[in-house]
Design a protein around this motif. Structure first.
Motif: not given
Lengths: 114, 206
Positions: A86-89, A95-99
């Motif tokens: 979950w930490a990975n998730t 990261v995906v949202l902020s890129t």
């Protein structure tokens, strides 16, 4: 109950095998620290001495930063370990949202205004 | 819950995750870090968009000094390692070593903070105020936000160190120290991008 949880322990429940694994892990982490220092040196040298062509320097140091990000997250913050699904998730989602947000802001502010 | 923890053999090998509360803290903290990632990304985006807008004021190339940034980077990287070592001491039930490593982390963080304050004062002397230019505003906001995180982290870890100065490692405070060390690593991760994007890209042109 709460009292039980606030009591210190006389000894550690670590077995010989646990200790062996832990020492191995510690070595890996110290190695990754040395690697991080090396990457930092490389980035500063690339810019300070202008050994790398300026056009190439920026992507180069960005890749180095990405590698340091990986080392910190997966080794120092244990993302590679078990029980971190979950930490990975969450961090990958972050990261995906902020890129796109970062790229959009850069272009929006930088290109429209100047 | 906590009643499933076998406490008779001594401190469990992962004391930070031995209780439900510890596991919840751990998970909740990663959600928080995810949000922090997005927040920092927006500040980075704003800085990247505005960094050319110097409005006749000092530019990045005129202001930034690599040696100072390099020393700050080394201080913060090393403090990240000391907090890793503190977590090893914690798992081994070595309370004293954990406190020493955590205190070292705080001292290195303080040194970093001191240099950052010195740096900002220096830049103001050179004519880069908060409202001088879009570059100035976005620079102070981004790097200042990181600095504020360092201040918060230092206050947090110091509070833990004082609060649990004599308690030994318990299943109550182990998750707290663990989460604080995660936070400290995250601050270091953000700094990696600051020294790359703000300082090195500022000096290296492009």
């Amino acid at each position: 109950m709460a009292n039980e949880l606030s009591k210190p322990f006389e000894k550690s429940a670590l077995s010989e095998e646990d200790l062996y694994k832990m020492n191995k892990e510690k070595k890996v982490q110290i190695t990754s620290f040395a690697f991080m220092i090396f990457l930092t040196f490389l980035a500063f040298i690339a810019v300070a001495t202008e050994m790398v062509a300026p056009a190439f320097a920026v992507p180069f140091i960005l890749v180095l930063a990405g590698m340091q990000f990986f080392l910190q997250m997966f080794y120092f913050m244990h993302l590679k370990d078990k029980g971190h699904e979950w930490a990975n998730t969450f961090i990958i989602a972050g990261v995906v949202l902020s890129t796109p947000a970062l790229i959009a802001l850069t272009f929006l502010l930088g290109m429209t205004k100047y | 819950m906590a009643d499933h923890v076998d406490m008779t053999k001594g401190l469990p090998s992962n004391p930070e995750k031995a209780t439900l509360e510890g596991r919840n803290k751990f998970l909740g903290f990663w959600i928080f870090l995810s949000g922090e990632t997005i927040m920092f990304a927006t500040f980075f985006g704003a800085f990247l968009g505005l960094r050319e807008g110097t409005a006749g004021g000092p530019t990045a190339e005129e202001l930034f000094q690599l040696p100072l940034v390099f020393i700050m980077t080394m201080l913060l990287l090393t403090s990240s390692l000391t907090s890793v070592l503190a977590m090893y001491a914690m798992k081994r039930n070595n309370f004293k070593a954990m406190m020493i490593w955590m205190s070292t982390t705080v001292l290195l963080g303080l040194a970093f903070l001191g240099l950052e304050i010195y740096e900002f004062v220096e830049y103001v002397h050179h004519g880069l105020g908060y409202t001088t230019s879009a570059f100035g505003s976005s620079f102070y906001t981004l790097v200042g936000l990181h600095g504020a995180h360092v201040v918060f982290g230092l206050a947090w870890i110091s509070t833990l160190l004082i609060r649990y100065a004599k308690s030994g490692i318990t299943l109550t405070n182990a998750p707290k120290f663990y989460v604080a060390s995660l936070y400290w690593h995250f601050i270091d991760v953000v700094w990696v991008f600051i020294f790359t994007v703000v300082y090195l890209m500022g000096i290296g042109g492009a």
